[in-house]
Design a protein around this motif. Structure first.
Motif, PDB file in Angstrom:
ATOM      1  N   UNK A 137      19.908   6.446  -9.054  1.00 19.55           N
ATOM      2  CA  UNK A 137      19.815   5.207  -8.296  1.00 19.55           C
ATOM      3  C   UNK A 137      20.404   3.993  -8.975  1.00 19.55           C
ATOM      4  N   UNK A 138      20.883   4.115 -10.210  1.00 15.42           N
ATOM      5  CA  UNK A 138      21.455   2.966 -10.923  1.00 15.42           C
ATOM      6  C   UNK A 138      22.820   3.339 -11.476  1.00 15.42           C
ATOM      7  N   UNK A 139      23.716   2.369 -11.433  1.00 13.99           N
ATOM      8  CA  UNK A 139      25.066   2.531 -11.977  1.00 13.99           C
ATOM      9  C   UNK A 139      25.140   1.805 -13.317  1.00 13.99           C
ATOM     10  N   UNK A 140      25.612   2.497 -14.341  1.00 13.01           N
ATOM     11  CA  UNK A 140      25.727   1.906 -15.671  1.00 13.01           C
ATOM     12  C   UNK A 140      26.879   0.908 -15.663  1.00 13.01           C
TER      13      UNK A 140
ATOM     14  N   UNK B  10       0.804  -1.226   0.000  1.00 10.69           N
ATOM     15  CA  UNK B  10       0.000   0.000   0.000  1.00 10.69           C
ATOM     16  C   UNK B  10       0.830   1.266   0.000  1.00 10.69           C
ATOM     17  N   UNK B  11       2.112   1.179   0.385  1.00 13.93           N
ATOM     18  CA  UNK B  11       2.936   2.379   0.459  1.00 13.93           C
ATOM     19  C   UNK B  11       4.405   1.971   0.423  1.00 13.93           C
ATOM     20  N   UNK B  12       5.168   2.592  -0.483  1.00 17.58           N
ATOM     21  CA  UNK B  12       6.606   2.326  -0.589  1.00 17.58           C
ATOM     22  C   UNK B  12       7.450   3.413   0.053  1.00 17.58           C
ATOM     23  N   UNK B  13       6.818   4.362   0.712  1.00 13.93           N
ATOM     24  CA  UNK B  13       7.551   5.473   1.313  1.00 13.93           C
ATOM     25  C   UNK B  13       8.502   4.973   2.385  1.00 13.93           C
ATOM     26  N   UNK B  14       9.748   5.446   2.321  1.00  8.08           N
ATOM     27  CA  UNK B  14      10.737   5.073   3.308  1.00  8.08           C
ATOM     28  C   UNK B  14      11.430   3.768   3.046  1.00  8.08           C
ATOM     29  N   UNK B  15      11.082   3.055   1.964  1.00 10.26           N
ATOM     30  CA  UNK B  15      11.688   1.770   1.667  1.00 10.26           C
ATOM     31  C   UNK B  15      13.028   1.908   0.973  1.00 10.26           C
ATOM     32  N   UNK B  16      13.774   0.819   0.946  1.00  5.56           N
ATOM     33  CA  UNK B  16      15.083   0.763   0.300  1.00  5.56           C
ATOM     34  C   UNK B  16      15.081  -0.354  -0.732  1.00  5.56           C
ATOM     35  N   UNK B  17      15.445  -0.015  -1.943  1.00  7.02           N
ATOM     36  CA  UNK B  17      15.532  -1.001  -3.014  1.00  7.02           C
ATOM     37  C   UNK B  17      16.845  -1.756  -2.884  1.00  7.02           C
ATOM     38  N   UNK B  18      16.753  -3.087  -2.866  1.00  6.61           N
ATOM     39  CA  UNK B  18      17.954  -3.910  -2.839  1.00  6.61           C
ATOM     40  C   UNK B  18      18.517  -4.060  -4.254  1.00  6.61           C
ATOM     41  N   UNK B  19      19.749  -4.554  -4.331  1.00 10.81           N
ATOM     42  CA  UNK B  19      20.461  -4.639  -5.613  1.00 10.81           C
ATOM     43  C   UNK B  19      19.586  -5.313  -6.664  1.00 10.81           C
ATOM     44  N   UNK B  20      19.324  -4.584  -7.760  1.00  9.79           N
ATOM     45  CA  UNK B  20      18.434  -5.063  -8.819  1.00  9.79           C
ATOM     46  C   UNK B  20      19.096  -4.878 -10.173  1.00  9.79           C
ATOM     47  N   UNK B  21      19.428  -5.954 -10.881  1.00  9.28           N
ATOM     48  CA  UNK B  21      19.978  -5.818 -12.243  1.00  9.28           C
ATOM     49  C   UNK B  21      18.898  -5.311 -13.201  1.00  9.28           C
TER      50      UNK B  21
ATOM     51  N   UNK C  17      22.439  -7.270 -19.138  1.00  9.30           N
ATOM     52  CA  UNK C  17      22.362  -6.347 -18.011  1.00  9.30           C
ATOM     53  C   UNK C  17      23.196  -5.110 -18.332  1.00  9.30           C
ATOM     54  N   UNK C  18      22.550  -3.952 -18.267  1.00 10.10           N
ATOM     55  CA  UNK C  18      23.228  -2.700 -18.592  1.00 10.10           C
ATOM     56  C   UNK C  18      23.400  -1.788 -17.378  1.00 10.10           C
ATOM     57  N   UNK C  19      22.688  -2.045 -16.290  1.00  8.32           N
ATOM     58  CA  UNK C  19      22.810  -1.205 -15.108  1.00  8.32           C
ATOM     59  C   UNK C  19      22.354  -2.002 -13.891  1.00  8.32           C
ATOM     60  N   UNK C  20      22.756  -1.546 -12.707  1.00  7.76           N
ATOM     61  CA  UNK C  20      22.358  -2.144 -11.443  1.00  7.76           C
ATOM     62  C   UNK C  20      21.832  -1.034 -10.545  1.00  7.76           C
ATOM     63  N   UNK C  21      20.616  -1.245  -9.982  1.00  9.59           N
ATOM     64  CA  UNK C  21      19.956  -0.203  -9.193  1.00  9.59           C
ATOM     65  C   UNK C  21      19.919  -0.594  -7.724  1.00  9.59           C
ATOM     66  N   UNK C  22      20.020   0.407  -6.860  1.00 10.85           N
ATOM     67  CA  UNK C  22      19.876   0.229  -5.416  1.00 10.85           C
ATOM     68  C   UNK C  22      19.804   1.605  -4.776  1.00 10.85           C
ATOM     69  N   UNK C  23      19.039   1.724  -3.682  1.00 11.04           N
ATOM     70  CA  UNK C  23      18.977   2.996  -2.980  1.00 11.04           C
ATOM     71  C   UNK C  23      17.646   3.215  -2.299  1.00 11.04           C
ATOM     72  N   UNK C  24      17.530   4.351  -1.617  1.00 10.00           N
ATOM     73  CA  UNK C  24      16.321   4.728  -0.880  1.00 10.00           C
ATOM     74  C   UNK C  24      15.324   5.401  -1.806  1.00 10.00           C
ATOM     75  N   UNK C  25      14.046   5.078  -1.605  1.00  6.74           N
ATOM     76  CA  UNK C  25      12.982   5.596  -2.468  1.00  6.74           C
ATOM     77  C   UNK C  25      12.450   6.918  -1.948  1.00  6.74           C
ATOM     78  N   UNK C  26      11.996   7.724  -2.886  1.00  6.95           N
ATOM     79  CA  UNK C  26      11.239   8.936  -2.580  1.00  6.95           C
ATOM     80  C   UNK C  26       9.959   8.887  -3.397  1.00  6.95           C
ATOM     81  N   UNK C  27       8.819   8.936  -2.719  1.00 11.68           N
ATOM     82  CA  UNK C  27       7.530   8.803  -3.409  1.00 11.68           C
ATOM     83  C   UNK C  27       6.797  10.127  -3.577  1.00 11.68           C
ATOM     84  N   UNK C  28       7.153  11.147  -2.785  1.00  8.14           N
ATOM     85  CA  UNK C  28       6.429  12.427  -2.822  1.00  8.14           C
ATOM     86  C   UNK C  28       4.938  12.219  -2.598  1.00  8.14           C
ATOM     87  N   UNK C  29       4.605  11.259  -1.746  1.00  3.80           N
ATOM     88  CA  UNK C  29       3.202  10.951  -1.468  1.00  3.80           C
ATOM     89  C   UNK C  29       3.055  10.606   0.003  1.00  3.80           C
TER      90      UNK C  29
END
Length: 383
Positions: free
Chosen positions: A189-192, A135-146, A154-166
């Motif tokens: 949030x992603x490294x090439x 129901x809400x992703x505010x404050x969550x952290x994305x784990x390593x995602x190819x 695979x061209x990039x890897x993403x990880x970091x804290x989310x901002x939803x503005x909601x």
């Protein structure tokens, strides 16, 4: 006496010449501004062949939610993903009878656009969207995602804290939700990890692709390029494509110069109507022939005002509710037959429609009727 008698005339002549000069300069400045007001750069209306973005997508987990994640008993793929990730980290719970009850994890889809000329180690923005019943992703952290492209690499890897503005708030009898709390964003949030090679320096034959195909605009672009870089460099192949021959020139400086050339794009006469929202967009070249229009509506208003009937004093009667209905019918007899004259410009067309006192909804019907009559000299696109 002669010197003093001529001085006022001389001063008046100087002032007159000065005012004339200022007026002429201002007029030429206005004319120059009007002539260049519609000019745009080529790189703002066209793209070079091979220079494009690539879409990336990935599947991952968001952790650290405050009880707003997926219910693992309902969303099986979130549960299996969490177990698989824990196994890879050395925590084996698959062979044990453990009932996971956490509500702080959510399965998400991660998307990003890989810009052209991105190099390894560069960073790009990513968008994170819930796929389960979170129901809400505010404050969550994305784990390593190819993040993969359409070719499966695979061209990039993403990880970091989310901002939803909601935000969302819920009580026993009411709730409020602002924006979309199940959709978040991670800036840089992603490294090439892999580059998409684009070799423009050694390419001598290229194509310029117009975003809005038009023969007139393509011809003007080719004329501007040939006039600036030399003849027979640009050639129009179709309304969208312009072929560039850079055999005798250095490609990179030539492309940079071409992108900064100014042209005046031509636009089609079109009227776009969004019936759902009542939005009307009218192009500058739309013309309309003289037509007579009468717009009238049938309005029926039904009002219920029930009355309470009380029994008389010292009687055996009962209190009853007596229905009372009022019906008002307006058949639009006050509508007048108006003449919408041939408009030479967009402002005249809009002024003519506004002068008739019609709203956006009625204007949509009027435009459709004018198009059916053949008086609208433009394409009418209804969405």
């Amino acid at each position: 006496m002669t010197f003093f008698s001529c001085r006022p005339d001389t001063e008046r002549r100087k002032v007159f010449h000065l005012l004339s000069f200022l007026f002429l300069a201002g007029f030429l400045l206005i004319q120059s501004f009007a002539a260049h007001a519609a000019l745009v750069r080529i790189k703002d209306i066209a793209d070079f062949e091979g220079v494009r973005t690539n879409q990336l997508i990935g599947y991952g987990l968001v952790v650290g939610l405050h009880g707003t994640g997926d219910k693992l008993t309902n969303v099986l793929f979130t549960r299996e993903t969490l177990i698989s990730m824990l196994n890879r980290l050395g925590v084996n719970i698959r062979d044990r009878e453990i009932q996971l009850q956490t509500h702080d994890v959510a399965a998400v889809m991660v998307t990003a656009d890989l810009p052209p000329f991105s190099h390894g180690g560069g960073r790009i923005d990513v968008t994170v969207s819930a796929t389960g019943d979170a129901t809400d992703l505010t404050g969550g952290t994305l784990l390593v995602t190819p993040l993969m492209a359409a070719d499966g690499e695979i061209y990039a890897v993403a990880q970091g804290s989310l901002a939803t503005n909601a935000f969302s708030a819920r009580g026993a009898a009411a709730s409020i939700v602002h924006n979309i709390p199940t959709n978040g964003h991670i800036a840089n949030g992603a490294v090439v990890e892999r580059e998409v090679p684009v070799d423009l320096a050694n390419r001598k034959q290229m194509h310029l692709s117009l975003r809005n195909p038009d023969f007139t605009t393509a011809g003007r672009i080719a004329q501007a390029i040939n006039g600036s870089l030399g003849s027979n460099i640009a050639r129009v192949m179709d309304p969208r494509t312009i072929a560039l021959d850079l055999t005798l020139r250095d490609s990179i400086p030539a492309l940079s110069r071409i992108g900064d050339l100014m042209v005046e794009p031509d636009t089609l006469a079109k009227v776009i109507v969004d019936d759902a929202s009542g939005t009307i967009v009218i192009g500058n070249d739309v013309r309309i022939s003289t037509v007579a229009i009468a717009q009238g509506n049938l309005t029926i208003q039904v009002t219920e005002t029930p009355m309470v009937s009380q029994p008389g004093p010292m009687s055996n009667g009962t209190t009853t509710v007596v229905p009372r209905t009022s019906i008002n019918v307006n058949n639009g007899n006050n509508a007048k037959l108006g003449i919408l004259r041939n408009g030479p410009a967009l402002s005249d067309l809009v002024s003519g429609l506004n002068a008739m006192g019609v709203g956006p909804r009625d204007m949509i019907s009027i435009l459709q009727a004018i198009k059916a009559d053949g008086a609208l000299q433009a394409d009418l696109e209804v969405r």
